[in-house]
Write an enzyme that holds these catalytic residues in place. Sequence first.
Site, PDB file in Angstrom:
ATOM      1  N   THR A 172      16.169  71.720 -73.015  1.00 16.21           N
ATOM      2  CA  THR A 172      16.285  70.257 -72.940  1.00 16.21           C
ATOM      3  C   THR A 172      16.815  69.665 -74.253  1.00 16.21           C
ATOM      4  O   THR A 172      16.657  70.275 -75.319  1.00 16.21           O
ATOM      5  CB  THR A 172      14.886  69.666 -72.652  1.00 16.21           C
ATOM      6  N   ASP A 173      17.378  68.475 -74.160  1.00 17.56           N
ATOM      7  CA  ASP A 173      17.814  67.787 -75.389  1.00 17.56           C
ATOM      8  C   ASP A 173      16.622  67.293 -76.211  1.00 17.56           C
ATOM      9  O   ASP A 173      16.766  66.924 -77.366  1.00 17.56           O
ATOM     10  CB  ASP A 173      18.758  66.614 -75.060  1.00 17.56           C
ATOM     11  N   GLU A 174      15.420  67.307 -75.596  1.00 21.06           N
ATOM     12  CA  GLU A 174      14.256  66.743 -76.296  1.00 21.06           C
ATOM     13  C   GLU A 174      13.862  67.566 -77.521  1.00 21.06           C
ATOM     14  O   GLU A 174      13.144  67.089 -78.391  1.00 21.06           O
ATOM     15  CB  GLU A 174      13.081  66.571 -75.322  1.00 21.06           C
TER      16      GLU A 174
ATOM     17  N   TYR B 200       5.464  68.955 -75.146  1.00 17.40           N
ATOM     18  CA  TYR B 200       6.474  69.525 -74.240  1.00 17.40           C
ATOM     19  C   TYR B 200       7.691  70.010 -75.043  1.00 17.40           C
ATOM     20  O   TYR B 200       8.086  71.174 -74.950  1.00 17.40           O
ATOM     21  CB  TYR B 200       6.907  68.483 -73.194  1.00 17.40           C
TER      22      TYR B 200
ATOM     23  N   LYS C 189       9.226  73.805 -75.704  1.00 19.47           N
ATOM     24  CA  LYS C 189      10.589  74.215 -75.323  1.00 19.47           C
ATOM     25  C   LYS C 189      11.351  74.698 -76.566  1.00 19.47           C
ATOM     26  O   LYS C 189      12.089  75.675 -76.513  1.00 19.47           O
ATOM     27  CB  LYS C 189      11.348  73.056 -74.660  1.00 19.47           C
TER      28      LYS C 189
ATOM     29  N   PRO D 290       5.041  50.896 -63.671  1.00 17.20           N
ATOM     30  CA  PRO D 290       4.524  50.919 -65.048  1.00 17.20           C
ATOM     31  C   PRO D 290       5.609  51.243 -66.079  1.00 17.20           C
ATOM     32  O   PRO D 290       6.007  52.395 -66.236  1.00 17.20           O
ATOM     33  CB  PRO D 290       3.470  52.038 -65.002  1.00 17.20           C
TER      34      PRO D 290
HETATM   35  P1  NAD Z   1       9.934  71.088 -62.443  1.00 18.56           P
HETATM   36  O1  NAD Z   1       8.635  70.756 -63.086  1.00 18.56           O
HETATM   37  O2  NAD Z   1      10.433  70.243 -61.317  1.00 18.56           O
HETATM   38  O3  NAD Z   1       9.901  72.594 -61.907  1.00 18.56           O
HETATM   39  C1  NAD Z   1       9.351  73.647 -62.636  1.00 18.56           C
HETATM   40  C2  NAD Z   1       9.183  74.832 -61.714  1.00 18.56           C
HETATM   41  O4  NAD Z   1       8.640  75.930 -62.486  1.00 18.56           O
HETATM   42  C3  NAD Z   1       8.214  74.597 -60.547  1.00 18.56           C
HETATM   43  O5  NAD Z   1       8.760  75.105 -59.354  1.00 18.56           O
HETATM   44  C4  NAD Z   1       6.971  75.368 -60.954  1.00 18.56           C
HETATM   45  O6  NAD Z   1       6.229  75.863 -59.843  1.00 18.56           O
HETATM   46  C5  NAD Z   1       7.573  76.500 -61.779  1.00 18.56           C
HETATM   47  N1  NAD Z   1       6.616  77.050 -62.733  1.00 18.56           N
HETATM   48  C6  NAD Z   1       5.840  76.376 -63.627  1.00 18.56           C
HETATM   49  N2  NAD Z   1       5.060  77.225 -64.317  1.00 18.56           N
HETATM   50  C7  NAD Z   1       5.353  78.478 -63.872  1.00 18.56           C
HETATM   51  C8  NAD Z   1       4.904  79.775 -64.211  1.00 18.56           C
HETATM   52  N3  NAD Z   1       3.942  79.957 -65.136  1.00 18.56           N
HETATM   53  N4  NAD Z   1       5.441  80.832 -63.579  1.00 18.56           N
HETATM   54  C9  NAD Z   1       6.396  80.663 -62.620  1.00 18.56           C
HETATM   55  N5  NAD Z   1       6.841  79.463 -62.243  1.00 18.56           N
HETATM   56  C10 NAD Z   1       6.338  78.374 -62.863  1.00 18.56           C
HETATM   57  O7  NAD Z   1      10.980  71.131 -63.637  1.00 18.56           O
HETATM   58  P2  NAD Z   1      12.527  70.708 -63.680  1.00 18.56           P
HETATM   59  O8  NAD Z   1      12.613  69.255 -63.970  1.00 18.56           O
HETATM   60  O9  NAD Z   1      13.224  71.259 -62.493  1.00 18.56           O
HETATM   61  O10 NAD Z   1      12.989  71.491 -64.985  1.00 18.56           O
HETATM   62  C11 NAD Z   1      13.440  72.846 -64.907  1.00 18.56           C
HETATM   63  C12 NAD Z   1      13.829  73.320 -66.288  1.00 18.56           C
HETATM   64  O11 NAD Z   1      14.854  72.496 -66.818  1.00 18.56           O
HETATM   65  C13 NAD Z   1      12.678  73.280 -67.290  1.00 18.56           C
HETATM   66  O12 NAD Z   1      12.768  74.428 -68.104  1.00 18.56           O
HETATM   67  C14 NAD Z   1      12.952  72.015 -68.091  1.00 18.56           C
HETATM   68  O13 NAD Z   1      12.437  72.143 -69.407  1.00 18.56           O
HETATM   69  C15 NAD Z   1      14.459  71.981 -68.085  1.00 18.56           C
HETATM   70  N6  NAD Z   1      15.063  70.621 -68.178  1.00 18.56           N
HETATM   71  C16 NAD Z   1      14.655  69.625 -67.350  1.00 18.56           C
HETATM   72  C17 NAD Z   1      15.272  68.376 -67.446  1.00 18.56           C
HETATM   73  C18 NAD Z   1      14.902  67.247 -66.517  1.00 18.56           C
HETATM   74  O14 NAD Z   1      15.386  66.132 -66.683  1.00 18.56           O
HETATM   75  N7  NAD Z   1      14.080  67.465 -65.492  1.00 18.56           N
HETATM   76  C19 NAD Z   1      16.283  68.163 -68.387  1.00 18.56           C
HETATM   77  C20 NAD Z   1      16.664  69.223 -69.224  1.00 18.56           C
HETATM   78  C21 NAD Z   1      16.058  70.457 -69.111  1.00 18.56           C
HETATM   79  P1  TYD Z   2      10.488  60.775 -67.704  1.00 20.09           P
HETATM   80  O1  TYD Z   2      11.106  60.693 -66.347  1.00 20.09           O
HETATM   81  O2  TYD Z   2       9.034  61.153 -67.796  1.00 20.09           O
HETATM   82  O3  TYD Z   2      11.400  61.751 -68.571  1.00 20.09           O
HETATM   83  P2  TYD Z   2      11.364  62.078 -70.181  1.00 20.09           P
HETATM   84  O4  TYD Z   2      10.060  61.633 -70.725  1.00 20.09           O
HETATM   85  O5  TYD Z   2      11.477  63.566 -70.195  1.00 20.09           O
HETATM   86  O6  TYD Z   2      12.539  61.382 -70.763  1.00 20.09           O
HETATM   87  O7  TYD Z   2      10.633  59.373 -68.410  1.00 20.09           O
HETATM   88  C1  TYD Z   2      11.910  58.779 -68.623  1.00 20.09           C
HETATM   89  C2  TYD Z   2      11.690  57.526 -69.453  1.00 20.09           C
HETATM   90  O8  TYD Z   2      10.953  56.572 -68.682  1.00 20.09           O
HETATM   91  C3  TYD Z   2      10.867  57.770 -70.699  1.00 20.09           C
HETATM   92  O9  TYD Z   2      11.386  56.974 -71.762  1.00 20.09           O
HETATM   93  C4  TYD Z   2       9.469  57.304 -70.337  1.00 20.09           C
HETATM   94  C5  TYD Z   2       9.732  56.200 -69.324  1.00 20.09           C
HETATM   95  N1  TYD Z   2       8.707  56.052 -68.257  1.00 20.09           N
HETATM   96  C6  TYD Z   2       8.126  54.797 -68.013  1.00 20.09           C
HETATM   97  O10 TYD Z   2       8.449  53.799 -68.670  1.00 20.09           O
HETATM   98  N2  TYD Z   2       7.193  54.706 -67.018  1.00 20.09           N
HETATM   99  C7  TYD Z   2       6.803  55.777 -66.268  1.00 20.09           C
HETATM  100  O11 TYD Z   2       5.933  55.644 -65.377  1.00 20.09           O
HETATM  101  C8  TYD Z   2       7.427  57.060 -66.521  1.00 20.09           C
HETATM  102  C9  TYD Z   2       7.040  58.275 -65.727  1.00 20.09           C
HETATM  103  C10 TYD Z   2       8.384  57.139 -67.530  1.00 20.09           C
END
Ligand code: NAD
Ligand code: TYD
Length: 379
Positions: free
Chosen positions: A137-139, A186, A190, A241
Amino acid sequence: MEFKRNIVITGGAGFIGSHVVRLFVNKYPEYKIINLDKLTYAGNLANLKDIENKPNYKFVKMDICDFDAFYKLMQDEQIDGIIHLAAESHVDRSIKDPFTFARTNVMGTLSLLQAAKLYWESLPEKYEGKRFYHISTDEVYGALEMTHPEGIEPPFTTTASSGEHHEAYGEDFFLETTKYNPHSPYSASKASSDHFVRAFHDTYGMPTIVTNCSNNYGPYQFPEKLIPLFINNIRHRKPLPVYGKGENVRDWLYVVDHARAIDTIFHNGKVAETYNIGGFNEWKNIDIIKVVIATVDRLLGRPEGADLDLITYVTDRLGHDARYAIDSRKLQAELGWEPSLQFEEGIEKTVKWYLENEAWMDNITSGEYEKYYNEMYKN
Ligand code: NAD
Ligand code: TYD
């Protein structure tokens, strides 16, 4: 049946993972795609109903921390590629329960790396033709200054090319070379996993790749994240929220475009490289929330502005990162990837999908999906 490649995708039952599994299963019938997922609260096999009976798809319920089980799977299935997405992914949960994040994201990733190392090093050809691709992630880069160029109204960048974007914003972006500076449990977990992946390349010569992507949105996202949570709340006229003043900036990419980037990078990315993935699409939370409200109201036939009063400012998230913004010019220049969708189109598709898939949402919000799959895949 002999397959050309045997690939494990971890976290394939989650949001992004399910899009990656779908893309690979449909696009590469010559590959065997093994979806390895523990099915935590975030894993939902209903995300993959459309491909679950394909001959090149297999689901394995497994915890990535289970070293022995994964090593055996590597051997049994002769795995030559790993695309690693499994993780705990929600910042708010990490603030309440950091241990689970360290366990899965750090120890789980290390466990996969070590099993892959031992298996691949036992083969005559060793690492040749192998790949360990870690999705991050970019975070991990921390937070940028909350600056918005004067006179630019939202949507700031939707139609802007990267060149125009830089003209407007200056050079304040996350680059592949930006120093890691994670703030939340988080992002700290990562970052740590990213370091382990790179260490396995540098120490053992494992062919690894790491990519860092911006916030994703689209179908099948768990409704604890901003966009699906708010769409569902607007549908039910529940409060929205907004943390703090709603001024934090996120850079949004349509999830299918992330999956397309992963495909490109898995096949053509250079070993040991890092690629940032993003679509130059920054939004203040409050602005994107207004777009979501307007889109839901329009699609449900409600009067314009009907649900703006659902906006409820609440206590800010602890350590809330001000701004994320990805510079993805390296990926665009070296591998020719670019987003296929403009934001307006992506958000319209997304809202429509959630409104048309009420059953998917209701199944999750009622908790029924967990009971169903836990029963089906009892250990
Ligand atoms: P998500 O939470 O929707 O899915 C995570 C999946 O991993 C789930 O299916 C869960 O069951 C599985 N999982 C969790 N713990 C596990 C374990 N111990 N063993 C096996 N499986 C396990 O997450 P996402 O949003 O799809 O993100 C996927 C990846 O992409 C993550 O690594 C996240 O850090 C990265 N990512 C997400 C975003 C975003 O915006 N969602 C952006 C950049 C990178
Ligand atoms: P989120 O979807 O949790 O992604 P991330 O924290 O990984 O960026 O949140 C996106 C943005 O929205 C973040 O700045 C937090 C804000 N946010 C709210 O203001 N209210 C909410 O209920 C949630 C879940 C997020």
